[in-house]
Design an enzyme around this catalytic site. Structure first.
Site, short mmCIF file in Angstrom:
data_model
loop_
_atom_site.label_atom_id
_atom_site.label_comp_id
_atom_site.label_asym_id
_atom_site.label_seq_id
_atom_site.Cartn_x
_atom_site.Cartn_y
_atom_site.Cartn_z
N LYS A 19 -4.17 31.65 8.31
CA LYS A 19 -3.71 32.59 7.29
C LYS A 19 -4.81 32.83 6.27
CE LYS A 19 -1.64 28.87 4.52
NZ LYS A 19 -0.42 28.37 3.86
N ARG B 48 10.00 25.38 -2.64
CA ARG B 48 9.35 26.68 -2.59
C ARG B 48 10.16 27.61 -1.68
NH1 ARG B 48 3.11 26.72 -0.77
NH2 ARG B 48 4.09 26.33 1.24
N TYR C 172 -24.65 39.15 -20.20
CA TYR C 172 -23.68 39.63 -21.18
C TYR C 172 -23.47 38.60 -22.28
CZ TYR C 172 -22.38 43.47 -18.06
OH TYR C 172 -22.40 44.59 -17.29
#
Length: 814
Positions: free
Chosen positions: A483, A581, A709
Site C-alpha cells: 500500500k 480504528r 528564507y
C-alpha cells in the site's frame, strides 16, 4: 558448454536416480524464472536458511527441464525427471564448476578485496580486450554462487579469464580458489565491508589471501600488515604513493575533472591521465596499470588505454520511459553472459506485452559471429522479444536471424531515425558496448524528470523478505503490504518480485492501488484493507478481495453481490481487538454471524485484526491481550459458521516479537523495506531505498552572509554552499533543515544550512572536495530513514511515504 551426465555425476559425487547417464548438458541453472531452462539444462536446487528451490521443481518439469541436482527428491516427482542426490547442492555446484574449470588451461586473473573488485575487473576487461578473448564475471557475480556460474560460462575460444571473489566470513575463500585457480592475483582495498564475519582485520586478510595460494604473481598496494601474512613463495608486485621501496611509486595531482598520475617504475618515469579525481579511482587504476606492466604492455599502450577509462555502472536499472514505456538500462555492457542475465531480468517485468531489445555488436564471446548470433537469436525467441533494434556493422549483418529487426550501423544513425521508430507502451532493454555510447539512447527514451531519484534495490527486497520468512513456521502464509505506493518505493516492480517469491497475498489500502496492480499484470490475490463502499463494483470487476469491517459495509457489498449474481465471493472480516480504528467489536459478532449464515454470496477468506503496539518489547501485556481476544473472537465466528478461514493479526514487529501469534498468516509491511524498531534486527536487514540528487551549484559566501528564507543561517567563516534540487515538495521535511540534518557528499557529511525550500536545500560543503554535478545522498545507509525520523520526532513510515511521486523511482538488481 557440453558435458556428459556421467562426468557430472562423478564430479559432484551424486547418487543418480537415472536409467541412462549418456546424455549431455549444455546449460546450468539455479534460477527457476529463466527462459533459458530447457531439456539440456542441469538445475541445481539450492537450499539456504531462507529459501528452498526444491519447491520450483514441479514447475520446471512442466517447462521441459529433465535433470535436477537435489538434496532430496520430492515425493510426488520421483519418476518424473532425472535426479542427482547430493548432501549439499551448493557444494555440488561448486564441485561441478571446479571440474569444469579444470578442462581449460589459460591465464586467469583473480581479484579480491573489500572494495573496487568489480571496477578493476571491468577496467581490465576494457584494457586487455583488444588482445584477448576474455571471459569475466558478469556484473558482481563474486559470491559462493556467482563465482561458479561465472566460471561455467567459459568456452574453448577464451584465452584469458578475469574473475572476482567476495567473501563475508571464514571458510568461504578456499572454495572459490578451487574454482577460479588464478595465475595472476590482485588484492584491492581492504576495508570494513563484512567485518562482522571475521574476528579481526588480520583474520580477514588471511582469509582473502587464500585466493592467491597458487598464483605466479600477486599485485597489491604495499602494506606491511598485509605482506606479513603472504607466504614467502608467492611473488608480489607492489605499488605505493608513500613508500618508495614499492616496485611502482606514484603521486597524484588532481584537477577539476581529471587527475595526473606521475609514475616511476624501474627507474623510468611516465605520466598517466585518468578521468577521475577521487583516491579510490586512482588506486583502482594502479592495480590495472601494474597488471599491464606485468603482462609486458608498452608504456605508450598503457598511457593511451588508461586515459580512456570510464565510470562503471554495476547494476541493471529500471527507469520510466517516454510514452508509457519501461526502460531496462544496461547500456554499458554487451557481452553474451550479461545479455542472458539481462533477458532473464526482463522476463520479470510483465507490465507490457510488447518488448523491444536495443542491442549493439557483441564482443569477446569466444564464439564465431555465426554461432554467437545464432545463440543470441535463440535467446531472443525464448524471451518473446517483439522487436530487435541492431546497432553496429557486425550485428546488422546478422539481423536476418532476429524477429522484426531494424538495423543501424551506428548510434548516430539510430538517433537520426529516432522519431520514426515509435516507442510506446512497451518494455525496452538497452544493451550496448561502451564504445557505442548508448547513454545517448537512454537519454532520448527516458522520461524527463529532475535529477533527484529514489533508487530501489530489488536484491535487498528479496533479502529482507527471506529474512522474515525464515522466522515463520513452514505452514504460515505470508501477506506483503504494498500500500501507499509500496511505502513510497513503487508497487508494480515490487509486486512482480513478490510474485516470483510465491507469497500468498498482497495487501493494499484502497481499491485504486489494487486496480493498478491488476492492470500491470499482477495476478496474486490482493486484499483491499480500507475499501470505500463506492469502490465495491470496481473491486469485483478486478477480482480484488475487500476487507469488511462494519455491518453497513457488509450489507452494501451483499447488495451489489446480489445484483451481480455472485457466488462465494472472497471477503475478509476484520475484528477490533483494541486498535479502535476499524473492525467489528465483540458485541457486533452475533449480528455479523446472523447475516453471514443467511447468504452464499460471499465466502469468508480470512479473519483478521491489527496489533496496536507490537513494537513495545518492554510491556507486552496489551499485545498479548489483543492476541488472546483475537483467538477467542475469531473462533466464535469460525465455530458458529463452521468454516476454516485464514486467521492473521501479526505485522512486521509482531513476526519478530510475538512468534506465537503467527496463526495461519502474517502481514509483512515496513520490515520488507529494511526498517525495524529493533536495533539488532536492523543489522540483519538491508537498505532498500536510497534517495539521491546532485549539486546544482556551488558558491562561496563570506562571514556574516546568510542563506535561505528568513536568513536562518549566518556564516561564521568563509563557507562553500552546495545547492541541491530537492525540497519539501519532494517530501523532505523542513524540520530536517538548518543544522538538524545533513546530506552525504563524497562519503562526507554536509550539514543542511538554512530553511529547506520547496524545491531546494542548501548544505555546507566547505570541508568537502566536490564539484557541481556531484552526487548527493539524502538518505540510504547514511543517514538512514530511522535516524531522520528520530531527529525530527516522527516515524520511518512518514519519511518513506512522503517522497513525492515527482521523484523518479529507479529499480535495480546488483
Amino acid at each position: 558448454m557440453s558435458v556428459t551426465l556421467q562426468n557430472i555425476i562423478t564430479a559432484i559425487h551424486a547418487k543418480a536416480n537415472i536409467d541412462n547417464a549418456s546424455g549431455v548438458i549444455d546449460n546450468v541453472s539455479i534460477d527457476s524464472r529463466s527462459q533459458q531452462n530447457n531439456n539440456k539444462t542441469l538445475f541445481f536446487a539450492l537450499v539456504g536458511p531462507n529459501h528452498d528451490a526444491h519447491i520450483y521443481i514441479e514447475d520446471l518439469i512442466s517447462k521441459g527441464v529433465k535433470n535436477f541436482v537435489v538434496n532430496y527428491i520430492p515425493e510426488i516427482l520421483n519418476d518424473k525427471a532425472n535426479f542427482y542426490v547430493v548432501d549439499n547442492t551448493l557444494a555440488a555446484l561448486q564441485d561441478f564448476a571446479s571440474y569444469y574449470r579444470s578442462l581449460f588451461d589459460f591465464p586467469v586473473i583473480g581479484i579480491t578485496g573489500s572494495n573496487g573488485k568489480t571496477i578493476v575487473k571491468e577496467w581490465l576487461n576494457f584494457l586487455l580486450s583488444p588482445d584477448f578473448n576474455i571471459i569475466r564475471s558478469p556484473k558482481s557475480y563474486n559470491s559462493q554462487v556467482g563465482v561458479p556460474l561465472s566460471v561455467i560460462a567459459i568456452n574453448e575460444n577464451h584465452n584469458l579469464g578475469i574473475f572476482e571473489a567476495g567473501i563475508s566470513t571464514s571458510g568461504e575463500m578456499i572454495h572459490l580458489q578451487k574454482i577460479i585457480r588464478p595465475s595472476i592475483g590482485i588484492l584491492t582495498n581492504i576495508g570494513t565491508a563484512h567485518d562482522e564475519g571475521f574476528s579481526d582485520i588480520s583474520h580477514k586478510i588471511k582469509e582473502k589471501l587464500k585466493l592467491f595460494s597458487g598464483v605466479d604473481i600477486l599485485i597489491l598496494n604495499k602494506n606491511k600488515t598485509v605482506e606479513a601474512f603472504i607466504k614467502p613463495e608467492i611473488k608480489i608486485f607492489t605499488w605505493s604513493t608513500n613508500d618508495r621501496t614499492a616496485d611502482v611509486f606514484y603521486q597524484k595531482h588532481t584537477f577539476e575533472d581529471h587527475s595526473i598520475l606521475n609514475i616511476t617504475y624501474r627507474e623510468k618515469s611516465f605520466q598517466v591521465r585518468i578521468p577521475f579525481t577521487d583516491e579510490a579511482s586512482a588506486e583502482n587504476s594502479m592495480h590495472c596499470i601494474l597488471a599491464m606492466l606485468y603482462m609486458k604492455y608498452s608504456l605508450e599502450t598503457i598511457v593511451a588505454r588508461v586515459s580512456e577509462l570510464f565510470p562503471v555502472e554495476m547494476r541493471l536499472k529500471i527507469k520510466t520511459g517516454i510514452n508509457n514505456c519501461t526502460l531496462i538500462d544496461d547500456s554499458y555492457s554487451s557481452d553474451f553472459q550479461s545479455l542472458k542475465i539481462a533477458l532473464d531480468f526482463l522476463e520479470n517485468q510483465k507490465q507490457h506485452k510488447k518488448r523491444t531489445l536495443i542491442l549493439s555488436d557483441i564482443f569477446q564471446s569466444g564464439l564465431s559471429n555465426e554461432e554467437l548470433y545464432a545463440r543470441v537469436s535463440h535467446l531472443i525467441v525464448s524471451h518473446k522479444i517483439s522487436r530487435v533494434i541492431c546497432i553496429g556493422e557486425v550485428i546488422s549483418h546478422f539481423k536476418y536471424k532476429f524477429l522484426n529487426p531494424v538495423s543501424f550501423v551506428s548510434t548516430e544513425e539510430f538517433i537520426a531515425a529516432f522519431d520514426s521508430l515509435e516507442f510506446a507502451n512497451e518494455t525496452i532493454l538497452i544493451k550496448g558496448s561502451r564504445q557505442f555510447e548508448f547513454e545517448k539512447i537512454v537519454s532520448l527514451l527516458e522520461e524527463k524528470t529532475h535529477e533527484t531519484v529514489l533508487e530501489i534495490n530489488l536484491n535487498a527486497i528479496s533479502h529482507n523478505l527471506n529474512f522474515f520468512k525464515s522466522k515463520l513456521d513452514p505452514k504460515t502464509k505470508l501477506m506483503v503490504m504494498v500500500k501507499a505506493f509500496g511505502y513510497g518505493s513503487g508497487s508494480y516492480e515490487i509486486a512482480r518480485l513478490l510474485a516470483h517469491h510465491k507469497i500468498d497475498y498482497l495487501g493494499v489500502a484502497f481499491a485504486d492501488e489494487g486496480i493498478e496492480l491488476r492492470k500491470a499484470g499482477i495476478d496474486l490475490p490482493i486484499m483491499v484493507l480500507n475499501p470505500e463502499m463506492t469502490s465495491f463494483p470496481s473491486i469485483i470487476q478486478h477480482y480484488l478481495e475487500p476487507e469488511i469491517y462494519s455491518l453497513r459495509g457488509l450489507k452494501a457489498f451483499l447488495k451489489i453481490a446480489a445484483e451481480k449474481n455472485l457466488d462465494q465471493y472472497p471477503v475478509h472480516i476484520k475484528i477490533n481487538t483494541g486498535m479502535n480504528r476499524l473492525g467489528f467489536d465483540a458485541e457486533m459478532l452475533p449480528e455479523l454471524i446472523a447475516v453471514l449464515k443467511e447468504t452464499k454470496l460471499v465466502s469468508i477468506k480470512s479473519i483478521l485484526s491489527h496489533l496496536a503496539e507490537s513494537d513495545n518489547q518492554e510491556d507486552k501485556t496489551f499485545t498479548n491481550q489483543q492476541i488472546s481476544d483475537f483467538d477467542r473472537l475469531s473462533k466464535t465466528i469460525t465455530e458458529s459458521l463452521k468454516i476454516n478461514p485464514i486467521r492473521h493479526i501479526s505485522n512486521s514487529s509482531g513476526i519478530s516479537n510475538f512468534p506465537h501469534a503467527q496463526f495461519d498468516m502474517v502481514r509483512l509491511g515496513i520490515g520488507l523495506y529494511g526498517v525495524s524498531n529493533d536495533a539488532e534486527e536492523t543489522k540483519m536487514l538491508e537498505n532498500v531505498g536510497t534517495l539521491k540528487s546532485v549539486i546544482s551549484q556551488l558558491r562561496s559566501i563570506d562571514p556574516g552572509e546568510t542563506v535561505g528564507y528568513n536568513r536562518r543561517f549566518s556564516a561564521k567563516r568563509k563557507t562553500k554552499v552546495a545547492t541541491v534540487p530537492i525540497g519539501y515538495a519532494d517530501g523532505i521535511s523542513r524540520l530536517w533543515g538548518n543544522g538538524v540534518g545533513y546530506v552525504m557528499i563524497n562519503n562526507q557529511k554536509a550539514p543542511i544550512i538554512g530553511s529547506i525550500c520547496m524545491d531546494m536545500l542548501m548544505a555546507d560543503a566547505t570541508e568537502i572536495n566536490c564539484f557541481e554535478g556531484n552526487e548527493v545522498i539524502i538518505f540510504g545507509k547514511d543517514p538512514t530513514v530511522t535516524a531522520i525520523a528520530e531527529a525530527i520526532h516522527t516515524i520511518p513510515y512518514e519519511i518513506l511515504t512522503s517522497i513525492s511521486s515527482r521523484v523518479k523511482r529507479v529499480f535495480y538488481r546488483e
